[in-house]
Design a protein around this motif. Sequence first.
Motif, short mmCIF file in Angstrom:
data_model
loop_
_atom_site.label_atom_id
_atom_site.label_comp_id
_atom_site.label_asym_id
_atom_site.label_seq_id
_atom_site.Cartn_x
_atom_site.Cartn_y
_atom_site.Cartn_z
N VAL A 101 -2.91 23.07 -16.64
CA VAL A 101 -2.01 24.15 -16.26
C VAL A 101 -2.65 25.00 -15.15
O VAL A 101 -1.99 25.39 -14.19
N ARG A 102 -3.94 25.25 -15.29
CA ARG A 102 -4.66 26.05 -14.27
C ARG A 102 -4.62 25.37 -12.91
O ARG A 102 -4.44 26.03 -11.88
N ALA A 103 -4.78 24.05 -12.87
CA ALA A 103 -4.70 23.31 -11.61
C ALA A 103 -3.33 23.48 -10.97
O ALA A 103 -3.22 23.69 -9.75
N GLU A 104 -2.28 23.43 -11.78
CA GLU A 104 -0.92 23.65 -11.26
C GLU A 104 -0.78 25.04 -10.66
O GLU A 104 -0.16 25.21 -9.61
N GLU A 105 -1.35 26.04 -11.34
CA GLU A 105 -1.27 27.42 -10.85
C GLU A 105 -1.96 27.56 -9.49
O GLU A 105 -1.51 28.33 -8.64
N LEU A 106 -3.07 26.85 -9.29
CA LEU A 106 -3.85 26.98 -8.06
C LEU A 106 -3.32 26.13 -6.92
O LEU A 106 -3.64 26.39 -5.76
#
Length: 188
Positions: free
Chosen positions: A71-76
Amino acid sequence: MADGQRADARRNYSRILAVAEREVAVHGAGASLEQIARTAGVGSATVRRHFPTRRALLEAVSRERVEALRVRAEELTGRDDSRAALLEWLGDVVVYSVAARGLAAALAYDGAPADPVHENSCSATLEEAAAPLLHRAVQDGAFAADVTVGDLITLIVGIVLATEHHPDPAARADRLFRMAVAGLGPRG
């Protein structure tokens, strides 16, 4: 009867996983499977039926953290500074891997032949999640074209495993990761 057996198997799985999470948090990837079985109130064979390999157990224990990293990768993805976005995500992987004893071992590539039934789902999830970040950083000229997500995860695994027994593993892992990213030349 079959439904009762399935319900019992689900309860055993949940109980084993809860105990394994606690044991891995305390003892890392080397947590005793026999101790996990005893504490969960099941036999070793039951643990092995649910988790045929240590890696399968570690991956199950790490699944929530890996999902958070996905999820963090998607946010970045899509940030203006693609290098900073990828490095921020990789820094998060370092922090998670240090905090979640056993995650680095779950991500490690041991050279064993691929097993489609028990593939390394943690690594596969992270590689898929980070691919857009790396692709953009390569397009922007911030990373070399031959760098792969697998290379970056392997670098992090090595750092985390090497610092696991340091008095302050988080600080040491972060320092080594920053050195690897910056290179070893003088800072000026």
